[in-house]
Design a protein around this motif. Structure first.
Motif, PDB file in Angstrom:
ATOM      1  N   UNK A  85       0.870  -1.525   0.393  1.00 50.38           N
ATOM      2  CA  UNK A  85      -0.043  -0.207  -0.127  1.00 50.38           C
ATOM      3  C   UNK A  85       0.957   1.448  -0.274  1.00 50.38           C
ATOM      4  N   UNK A  86       0.522   1.797  -0.359  1.00 47.83           N
ATOM      5  CA  UNK A  86       1.267   3.554  -1.151  1.00 47.83           C
ATOM      6  C   UNK A  86       0.719   4.413  -0.398  1.00 47.83           C
ATOM      7  N   UNK A  87       1.949   5.196   0.369  1.00 41.92           N
ATOM      8  CA  UNK A  87       1.598   6.368   0.878  1.00 41.92           C
ATOM      9  C   UNK A  87       0.579   6.170   2.077  1.00 41.92           C
ATOM     10  N   UNK A  88       1.181   5.573   2.724  1.00 42.21           N
ATOM     11  CA  UNK A  88       0.866   4.605   4.376  1.00 42.21           C
ATOM     12  C   UNK A  88      -0.726   4.851   3.969  1.00 42.21           C
ATOM     13  N   UNK A  89      -1.005   4.654   3.301  1.00 38.77           N
ATOM     14  CA  UNK A  89      -2.664   4.424   3.379  1.00 38.77           C
ATOM     15  C   UNK A  89      -2.873   3.159   4.300  1.00 38.77           C
ATOM     16  N   UNK A  90      -3.946   3.145   4.901  1.00 37.23           N
ATOM     17  CA  UNK A  90      -4.603   2.489   5.674  1.00 37.23           C
ATOM     18  C   UNK A  90      -5.605   1.153   5.287  1.00 37.23           C
ATOM     19  N   UNK A  91      -5.765   0.549   6.214  1.00 39.32           N
ATOM     20  CA  UNK A  91      -6.363  -0.973   5.876  1.00 39.32           C
ATOM     21  C   UNK A  91      -7.573  -0.664   5.525  1.00 39.32           C
ATOM     22  N   UNK A  92      -8.193  -0.845   4.248  1.00 43.40           N
ATOM     23  CA  UNK A  92      -9.314  -1.047   4.500  1.00 43.40           C
ATOM     24  C   UNK A  92     -10.000  -1.860   3.644  1.00 43.40           C
ATOM     25  N   UNK A  93      -9.632  -3.227   3.706  1.00 50.02           N
ATOM     26  CA  UNK A  93     -10.069  -4.128   2.818  1.00 50.02           C
ATOM     27  C   UNK A  93      -9.401  -3.854   1.966  1.00 50.02           C
ATOM     28  N   UNK A  94      -8.560  -4.142   1.327  1.00 50.40           N
ATOM     29  CA  UNK A  94      -7.962  -3.930   0.209  1.00 50.40           C
ATOM     30  C   UNK A  94      -7.653  -5.501  -0.730  1.00 50.40           C
ATOM     31  N   UNK A  95      -7.738  -5.498  -1.710  1.00 45.33           N
ATOM     32  CA  UNK A  95      -7.824  -7.338  -1.985  1.00 45.33           C
ATOM     33  C   UNK A  95      -7.324  -6.615  -3.687  1.00 45.33           C
ATOM     34  N   UNK A  96      -6.907  -7.998  -4.338  1.00 44.71           N
ATOM     35  CA  UNK A  96      -6.142  -7.606  -5.670  1.00 44.71           C
ATOM     36  C   UNK A  96      -6.484  -9.446  -5.562  1.00 44.71           C
ATOM     37  N   UNK A  97      -7.296  -8.775  -7.188  1.00 43.69           N
ATOM     38  CA  UNK A  97      -7.388  -9.747  -8.191  1.00 43.69           C
ATOM     39  C   UNK A  97      -6.996 -10.485  -9.458  1.00 43.69           C
ATOM     40  N   UNK A  98      -6.380 -11.317  -9.228  1.00 43.94           N
ATOM     41  CA  UNK A  98      -5.412 -11.544 -10.389  1.00 43.94           C
ATOM     42  C   UNK A  98      -6.574 -12.642 -11.757  1.00 43.94           C
ATOM     43  N   UNK A  99      -6.634 -12.403 -12.600  1.00 42.95           N
ATOM     44  CA  UNK A  99      -7.514 -13.132 -13.655  1.00 42.95           C
ATOM     45  C   UNK A  99      -6.016 -13.292 -14.833  1.00 42.95           C
ATOM     46  N   UNK A 100      -5.726 -14.405 -14.350  1.00 45.12           N
ATOM     47  CA  UNK A 100      -4.721 -14.615 -15.899  1.00 45.12           C
ATOM     48  C   UNK A 100      -5.843 -15.913 -17.144  1.00 45.12           C
ATOM     49  N   UNK A 101      -5.978 -15.036 -18.051  1.00 45.25           N
ATOM     50  CA  UNK A 101      -6.708 -15.648 -19.543  1.00 45.25           C
ATOM     51  C   UNK A 101      -6.020 -15.722 -20.489  1.00 45.25           C
ATOM     52  N   UNK A 102      -5.945 -17.253 -20.708  1.00 43.07           N
ATOM     53  CA  UNK A 102      -4.524 -17.775 -21.218  1.00 43.07           C
ATOM     54  C   UNK A 102      -5.594 -18.611 -22.211  1.00 43.07           C
ATOM     55  N   UNK A 103      -5.819 -19.151 -23.587  1.00 45.17           N
ATOM     56  CA  UNK A 103      -6.016 -19.211 -25.129  1.00 45.17           C
ATOM     57  C   UNK A 103      -6.117 -21.118 -24.507  1.00 45.17           C
ATOM     58  N   UNK A 104      -7.372 -21.763 -25.212  1.00 40.02           N
ATOM     59  CA  UNK A 104      -7.676 -23.019 -25.119  1.00 40.02           C
ATOM     60  C   UNK A 104      -6.569 -24.170 -25.876  1.00 40.02           C
ATOM     61  N   UNK A 105      -6.403 -24.633 -25.003  1.00 45.31           N
ATOM     62  CA  UNK A 105      -5.302 -25.921 -25.164  1.00 45.31           C
ATOM     63  C   UNK A 105      -3.699 -25.450 -24.498  1.00 45.31           C
ATOM     64  N   UNK A 106      -4.069 -24.062 -24.172  1.00 42.27           N
ATOM     65  CA  UNK A 106      -2.296 -23.791 -23.203  1.00 42.27           C
ATOM     66  C   UNK A 106      -1.967 -24.638 -22.370  1.00 42.27           C
ATOM     67  N   UNK A 107      -0.496 -25.116 -22.289  1.00 47.51           N
ATOM     68  CA  UNK A 107       0.012 -25.748 -20.946  1.00 47.51           C
ATOM     69  C   UNK A 107       0.218 -25.155 -19.778  1.00 47.51           C
ATOM     70  N   UNK A 108      -0.584 -25.349 -18.687  1.00 44.74           N
ATOM     71  CA  UNK A 108       0.249 -25.125 -17.122  1.00 44.74           C
ATOM     72  C   UNK A 108       0.351 -25.510 -16.130  1.00 44.74           C
ATOM     73  N   UNK A 109       1.771 -25.207 -16.388  1.00 45.74           N
ATOM     74  CA  UNK A 109       3.066 -25.187 -14.623  1.00 45.74           C
ATOM     75  C   UNK A 109       2.338 -24.318 -13.912  1.00 45.74           C
ATOM     76  N   UNK A 110       1.327 -25.095 -13.080  1.00 47.01           N
ATOM     77  CA  UNK A 110       1.570 -24.275 -11.135  1.00 47.01           C
ATOM     78  C   UNK A 110       2.772 -24.587 -10.331  1.00 47.01           C
ATOM     79  N   UNK A 111       3.205 -23.922  -9.523  1.00 48.66           N
ATOM     80  CA  UNK A 111       4.438 -24.447  -8.893  1.00 48.66           C
ATOM     81  C   UNK A 111       3.529 -24.720  -7.924  1.00 48.66           C
ATOM     82  N   UNK A 112       4.249 -25.108  -6.666  1.00 45.16           N
ATOM     83  CA  UNK A 112       3.741 -25.418  -5.660  1.00 45.16           C
ATOM     84  C   UNK A 112       3.575 -23.883  -4.512  1.00 45.16           C
TER      85      UNK A 112
END
Lengths: 583, 111
Positions: free
Chosen positions: A455-482
């Motif tokens: 959080x930049x500028x000393x921001x207060x804790x106000x339920x900040x969330x980050x949601x990441x969505x990875x859009x991949x083409x069909x058939x793509x191979x994905x390797x998820x590290x543990x």
């Protein structure tokens, strides 16, 4: 040794002993009531007061007798005459004036004398509150005590009530106070009675101490009260220790939390305080501390007073504490409401970043708290410059979730970041959302997701969330590290990992997936269970055997070590046992 | 009871008269009046005097002046007014009439 009171009659100062003062005061009250409240009576009273002053003056001998005592007052009253004497001389007068005067004088006699709510020091278990209440409501003290015990047992509210009453109710220390407490008119007759009773009690106590003790031992009631007293004392001790430990704990909690606000990092941090800025946090913490500590302090002090018979707390101090407590409660409520208001609106900002198509998309987490000397210029250094190795906890948040979605097989893959935060207004919320710094780093085919966001500028804790969505083409191979597993939502990493052979699972640092129309699918097929394997083996053996039989024209099959043989010969089957052969 | 009542009434009636006559002798302080009345066995307690003095004063028969005292607070010294003097002489006549009446009624009594 006697307590003296300084009084002023007609601008002359007298030192008078306490009991003498009580007598004099009730005498004057009697006289005032007798003469009523007219201009004339005012003058009469002045004359009488003057005369009393004069008589006192005659009795004082500088250096030898400087204090008016009870005897002096009684003599003066004797000389001046009691109200009954006045009535006698006036009663027969029959004059109209006197008739009128008597009526006026009588009125205060009939007037109901209001009781005063005071603590009774003569009949007390703890502070005399119960007996004082009993006097006030005209009942036996035992009932108020029982009621109090009931309230103490029902959630302990009785303790607080008792403490408040103890602070609020004054003790009936003087005789006049005690009479006011019982609702007796503070006139001379009552006063004399009270004095006589007291004198009687006193002489009894002096003359028959031994008798008193044996008598108390005999009566069951006293034994019971003694037991109750002992139990009460034990409870008081336990409560004292409890209150003391609580106070100590609260104090340590307060100090360490305060240290956090002043830059002295320590692990004791009350999470809700994260929602407040430093200044507000200091005030809210202090309010919270006072709101909880003051009742405990009152309880603690009250118990020490009972157990060690220490002095009563200065009434200014107790009033100040009470006021501080009220202010703290109000303050906490304010902060709760104000902070809750700051969570009212939610704002989300979406950012899209294209990524290069890869043969295998590798996703891993990067723990930014681990420093790596070889990566001086990478993202970590950015954090380090800002944080300078301190206060990490206050800046780092880990409410990060990662989702995988499919897109058309020929489309450009991309990552969408949704930053969201809350605030009192939508604008404030979006400002806060802007202050979230979070982005994946691409290293060749590997995408590294930082473990925390900033959080930049000393921001207060106000339920900040980050949601990441990875859009991949069909058939793509994905390797998820543990390492990325805790952040991944919607798919079960562990289920996929369980598909790997058991021996390899420990070494398996990643799982492999392919992107289908409905999201990621685990590439590894489920491992057959041991029982299935066995069944399979049996089945294949049977098949082989049957094939063998089919190939041959005739054959003898010997089953195991038994003596049974199956003979297949020219489309007929014969089953032989050794026994048959012997026969 | 009736006797007591009559006694107090008689005392009460002459008390004011006596007070007026004591004061008519010259300026006097309240406690000196009491001393005189005690000597005459008319008054036992001081408290009774003050209402009487106040009433007489309010009726204009008496007046008072404050005088410094060598020991203690200033004192009220009472003196009789002209009106009081007139009342007193009328009471004197009444008293003589009463004494005469009582003497007449007591004549011929054996004890």
């Amino acid at each position: 040794m006697n307590k003296t009171i300084i009084i002023n009659i007609n601008s002359i100062v007298f030192h008078i002993e306490e009991d003498a003062y009580d007598t004099l005061r009730s005498y004057m009250i009697d006289i005032k009531k007798h003469f009523g409240n007219t201009a004339e009576s005012k003058e009469i009273l002045e004359d009488i007061e003057n005369r009393i002053a004069e008589m006192f003056n005659e009795r004082i001998q500088t250096g030898r007798k400087e204090v008016i005592n009870l005897e002096d007052v009684q003599q003066v009253i004797q000389q001046m005459g009691r109200v009954s004497d006045f009535e006698e001389s006036e009663g027969a007068a029959g004059g109209e004036d006197f008739h009128h005067e008597r009526q006026a004088g009588q009125a205060p006699h009939i007037e109901y004398v209001g009781k005063k709510l005071m603590r009774d020091p003569d009949d007390k278990m703890v502070g005399g509150v119960c007996s004082g209440l009993a006097h006030y409501f005209g009942m036996e003290p035992i009932w108020t005590r029982v009621l109090l015990v009931v309230f103490v047992l029902l959630g302990g509210s009785g303790v607080l009530v008792y403490i408040i009453l103890w602070i609020v109710m004054p003790a009936a220390e003087t005789r006049a106070d005690k009479m006011a407490m019982r609702g007796e008119a503070p006139n001379l007759q009552n006063f004399k009675r009270s004095f006589d009773e007291e004198a009687k009690n006193l002489s009894e106590t002096f003359s028959g101490t031994g008798e008193h003790i044996s008598r108390s031992a005999r009566t069951a009631g006293n034994v019971l009260s003694g037991c109750l007293g002992l139990i009460g004392k034990m409870i008081a001790w336990i409560m004292l220790i409890f209150a003391g430990l609580n106070l100590l704990g609260l104090f340590i909690f307060y100090v360490f939390n305060m240290m956090n606000f002043f830059g002295l990092e320590n692990p004791m941090f009350f999470p809700p305080l994260k929602g407040l800025s430093t200044n507000d946090g200091i005030i809210a913490l202090t309010f919270g501390f006072l709101a909880i500590a003051i009742p405990f302090f009152a309880l603690f002090f009250w118990l020490t007073r009972i157990l060690f018979k220490t002095d009563k707390l200065n009434s200014y101090l107790s009033l100040t504490m009470f006021a501080a407590w009220i202010v703290s409660i109000v303050g906490i409520i304010y902060y709760c409401i104000a902070t809750a208001q700051d969570f009212r609106e939610k704002s989300t900002i979406n950012v899209q970043k294209d990524i290069q198509p890869q043969a295998i998309y590798n996703f891993a987490e990067k723990d930014i708290r681990v420093l790596d000397a070889s990566e001086q210029d990478s993202l970590q250094s950015k954090f380090n410059v800002q944080l300078d190795g301190q206060d990490l906890r206050n800046y780092l948040h880990r409410d990060i979730s990662i989702y995988f979605e499919s897109i058309d097989s020929l489309s450009q893959p991309y990552i969408q970041y949704s930053y969201s935060a809350k605030g009192r207004t939508y604008q404030l919320a979006s400002e806060r959302a802007h202050n979230i710094a979070y982005e994946a780093i691409q290293e060749s085919s590997t995408f590294l997701f930082p473990s925390h966001f900033l959080l930049m500028k000393n921001a207060l804790d106000r339920d900040q969330q980050v949601r990441v969505t990875v859009y991949l083409p069909r058939g793509a191979r994905v390797r998820l590290q543990r390492s990325i597993e805790p952040k991944v939502r919607d798919i079960s990493y562990w289920e996929c990992l369980n598909n790997y052979p058991e021996e390899a699972r420990q070494q398996q640092k990643y799982t492999e997936w392919t992107m289908s129309g409905a999201g990621l699918v685990c590439i590894q097929k489920p491992q057959p269970t041991p029982k299935e394997e066995e069944e399979e083996a049996v089945e294949s053996k049977m098949k082989a055997l049957l094939n063998e039989i089919k190939d041959r024209k005739d054959s003898v099959i010997r089953i195991g070590d038994s003596d049974v043989t199956i003979e297949v010969k020219d489309n007929s089957v014969r089953i032989n046992t050794k026994k048959q052969e012997k026969n | 009871m009736i006797a007591e009542n009559t006694q107090t009434q008689m005392r009460k009636g002459i008390l004011e008269y006596c007070i007026l006559s004591i004061i008519s002798r010259g300026e006097i302080y309240a406690s000196d009046i009491i001393a005189e009345l005690k000597k005459a066995q008319l008054l036992v307690v001081e408290g009774t005097l003050y209402p009487l003095l106040t009433r007489l004063k309010n009726n204009g028969l008496l007046s008072y002046t404050w005088k410094e005292s060598s020991s203690g607070p200033p004192r009220k010294y009472y003196q009789i007014t002209a009106e009081g003097q007139a009342v007193l002489s009328r009471l004197d006549i009444t008293w003589k009439e009463l004494v005469f009446a009582v003497e007449i009624s007591m004549q011929g009594r054996k004890d």
